[in-house]
Design a protein around this motif. Structure first.
Motif, short mmCIF file in Angstrom:
data_model
loop_
_atom_site.label_atom_id
_atom_site.label_comp_id
_atom_site.label_asym_id
_atom_site.label_seq_id
_atom_site.Cartn_x
_atom_site.Cartn_y
_atom_site.Cartn_z
N VAL A 117 -81.09 -56.00 5.11
CA VAL A 117 -82.07 -55.82 4.04
C VAL A 117 -82.40 -57.15 3.37
O VAL A 117 -83.23 -57.19 2.46
N LYS A 118 -81.77 -58.22 3.83
CA LYS A 118 -82.07 -59.54 3.27
C LYS A 118 -82.11 -60.57 4.40
O LYS A 118 -81.34 -60.49 5.36
N ALA A 119 -83.01 -61.53 4.28
CA ALA A 119 -83.08 -62.66 5.21
C ALA A 119 -81.91 -63.61 4.87
O ALA A 119 -81.27 -63.45 3.83
N PRO A 120 -81.60 -64.61 5.71
CA PRO A 120 -82.44 -65.03 6.83
C PRO A 120 -81.99 -64.43 8.16
O PRO A 120 -80.87 -63.95 8.29
N ALA A 121 -82.90 -64.49 9.13
CA ALA A 121 -82.59 -64.22 10.53
C ALA A 121 -83.07 -65.44 11.32
O ALA A 121 -83.86 -66.25 10.81
N PHE A 122 -82.60 -65.58 12.56
CA PHE A 122 -82.86 -66.81 13.30
C PHE A 122 -83.28 -66.52 14.75
O PHE A 122 -82.97 -65.46 15.30
N ILE A 123 -83.96 -67.48 15.34
CA ILE A 123 -84.26 -67.50 16.77
C ILE A 123 -83.57 -68.73 17.35
O ILE A 123 -83.73 -69.84 16.84
N THR A 124 -82.81 -68.54 18.42
CA THR A 124 -82.09 -69.64 19.04
C THR A 124 -82.42 -69.71 20.53
O THR A 124 -82.47 -68.70 21.21
N VAL A 125 -82.65 -70.93 21.01
CA VAL A 125 -82.84 -71.19 22.44
C VAL A 125 -81.55 -71.76 23.00
O VAL A 125 -81.00 -72.72 22.44
N PHE A 126 -81.06 -71.15 24.09
CA PHE A 126 -79.85 -71.62 24.74
C PHE A 126 -80.18 -72.23 26.10
O PHE A 126 -81.13 -71.81 26.77
N ASP A 127 -79.40 -73.20 26.51
CA ASP A 127 -79.52 -73.79 27.84
C ASP A 127 -79.07 -72.75 28.86
O ASP A 127 -77.95 -72.25 28.80
N GLY A 128 -79.94 -72.43 29.82
CA GLY A 128 -79.62 -71.40 30.80
C GLY A 128 -78.50 -71.76 31.74
O GLY A 128 -77.89 -70.88 32.35
N GLN A 129 -78.19 -73.04 31.89
CA GLN A 129 -77.13 -73.46 32.80
C GLN A 129 -75.79 -73.64 32.11
O GLN A 129 -74.75 -73.31 32.68
N THR A 130 -75.81 -74.15 30.89
CA THR A 130 -74.55 -74.46 30.21
C THR A 130 -74.23 -73.50 29.07
O THR A 130 -73.08 -73.43 28.63
N GLY A 131 -75.25 -72.80 28.56
CA GLY A 131 -75.03 -71.94 27.41
C GLY A 131 -75.06 -72.68 26.09
O GLY A 131 -74.86 -72.08 25.02
N ALA A 132 -75.32 -73.98 26.15
CA ALA A 132 -75.35 -74.78 24.92
C ALA A 132 -76.58 -74.44 24.08
O ALA A 132 -77.65 -74.14 24.62
N LYS A 133 -76.43 -74.49 22.78
CA LYS A 133 -77.54 -74.23 21.87
C LYS A 133 -78.50 -75.40 21.89
O LYS A 133 -78.12 -76.55 21.73
N ARG A 134 -79.81 -75.11 22.09
CA ARG A 134 -80.81 -76.16 22.15
C ARG A 134 -81.61 -76.27 20.85
O ARG A 134 -81.95 -77.35 20.41
N GLU A 135 -81.95 -75.14 20.27
CA GLU A 135 -82.83 -75.15 19.08
C GLU A 135 -82.64 -73.86 18.31
O GLU A 135 -82.53 -72.77 18.90
N THR A 136 -82.64 -73.93 17.00
CA THR A 136 -82.56 -72.75 16.14
C THR A 136 -83.58 -72.89 15.02
O THR A 136 -83.67 -73.95 14.39
N ILE A 137 -84.36 -71.84 14.79
CA ILE A 137 -85.34 -71.83 13.71
C ILE A 137 -85.23 -70.52 12.95
O ILE A 137 -84.66 -69.53 13.45
N LEU A 138 -85.80 -70.48 11.78
CA LEU A 138 -85.84 -69.25 11.00
C LEU A 138 -86.80 -68.26 11.63
O LEU A 138 -87.86 -68.63 12.14
N PHE A 139 -86.44 -66.99 11.59
CA PHE A 139 -87.32 -65.94 12.11
C PHE A 139 -88.43 -65.68 11.11
O PHE A 139 -88.20 -65.58 9.90
N TRP A 140 -89.66 -65.57 11.63
CA TRP A 140 -90.83 -65.25 10.80
C TRP A 140 -91.40 -63.92 11.26
O TRP A 140 -91.50 -63.67 12.45
N PRO A 141 -91.82 -63.06 10.31
CA PRO A 141 -91.77 -63.24 8.86
C PRO A 141 -90.43 -62.81 8.29
O PRO A 141 -89.73 -61.99 8.89
N PRO A 142 -90.05 -63.34 7.12
CA PRO A 142 -88.83 -62.87 6.47
C PRO A 142 -89.01 -61.44 5.96
O PRO A 142 -90.14 -60.95 5.85
N ILE A 143 -87.91 -60.79 5.68
CA ILE A 143 -87.98 -59.41 5.19
C ILE A 143 -88.64 -59.35 3.82
O ILE A 143 -89.41 -58.42 3.54
N GLY A 144 -88.38 -60.33 2.98
CA GLY A 144 -88.94 -60.31 1.64
C GLY A 144 -88.01 -59.67 0.64
O GLY A 144 -86.89 -59.26 0.97
N PRO A 145 -88.44 -59.53 -0.62
CA PRO A 145 -87.59 -58.96 -1.66
C PRO A 145 -87.18 -57.53 -1.33
O PRO A 145 -87.99 -56.72 -0.87
N GLU A 146 -85.92 -57.22 -1.57
CA GLU A 146 -85.41 -55.87 -1.29
C GLU A 146 -86.14 -54.83 -2.13
O GLU A 146 -86.36 -53.70 -1.69
#
Length: 237
Positions: free
Chosen positions: A8-37
């Motif tokens: 019921v509250k942000a934040p949430a995230f989107i993450t890109v992982f390396d398909g070969q190693t599983g390493a995290k490549r990039e993380t950004i905030l998910f849009w749109p946020p949920i907003g005020p409860e």
């Protein structure tokens, strides 16, 4: 914060992982946020985080922007989505859609959400195969009894049904043994079909459909080899 059925509250995230190693490549905030409860019911249609956490994803190919990944939030009330390109190891916003855009230009799409998402070239720029379940095969979703996947994965254009084994230690692939006199390009050569296979399991299972009238035959596809380029720079081609 999680309450009742969902966040019921942000934040949430989107993450890109390396398909070969599983390493995290990039993380950004998910849009749109949920907003005020306090505004959740008015904005999303409930106040316990179910509709606002109906998140879907898809992939598509754009002539100008290349490969894109699209994520959406919302169902039944507000529906919003954002397309990203992965370039130089970074996720870049390409376009957004929001039924609650302040301009009001998309207001007609409010409350038109679905439990799935589909991709197609709607501006112009076949049959299902049923097989008998094998002993030991199990479906997904107690209320829906879905297969894991229904798609032409073997390439003879007649689709396979993939189910989990009841012990969850293997996948079972069911195909047809019946001959056919009909020749057709593999369904995966049809862009509409291929992209909708990719999104088949983001919500309620919706088997993919082709982008043409199957009875008339498939248009000759523009077959070409696809290679990954500039992967060292983190670009998705």
């Amino acid at each position: 914060m999680k309450r009742k059925k969902g966040l019921v509250k942000a934040p949430a995230f989107i993450t890109v992982f390396d398909g070969q190693t599983g390493a995290k490549r990039e993380t950004i905030l998910f849009w749109p946020p949920i907003g005020p409860e306090s505004e959740m019911r008015e904005t999303w249609g409930d106040d316990w985080g179910h509709r606002s956490n109906s998140i879907k994803g898809a992939v598509l190919y754009h002539k100008e922007h290349g490969s894109l990944v699209v994520f959406s939030r919302g169902i039944y009330t507000r529906v919003a989505m954002l397309a990203h390109a992965f370039r130089g190891g970074k996720l870049e916003s390409v376009w957004t859609f929001d039924s609650d855009d302040p301009s009001g230009k998309y207001l007609g799409y409010r409350a038109m959400g679905n439990h799935s998402v589909a991709v197609g070239d709607i501006d112009g720029e076949g049959g299902r195969l049923l097989t008998a379940w094998h002993f030991g095969a199990s479906t997904l979703h107690a209320t829906k009894n879905d297969a894991n996947l229904v798609a032409d994965i073997l390439g003879d254009w007649r689709e396979e049904v993939i189910l989990r084994r009841s012990d969850n230690r293997a996948l079972l692939v069911f195909s047809t043994w019946l001959p056919t006199a009909r020749k057709n390009y593999t369904f995966m050569h049809d862009p509409v079909y291929r992209m909708n296979v990719a999104v088949q399991n983001v919500g309620y299972n919706q088997p993919a459909h082709v982008g043409y009238y199957f009875a008339d035959g498939m248009p000759r596809p523009n077959i070409r080899l696809i290679r990954c380029a500039n992967t060292a720079n983190g670009d998705a081609k």
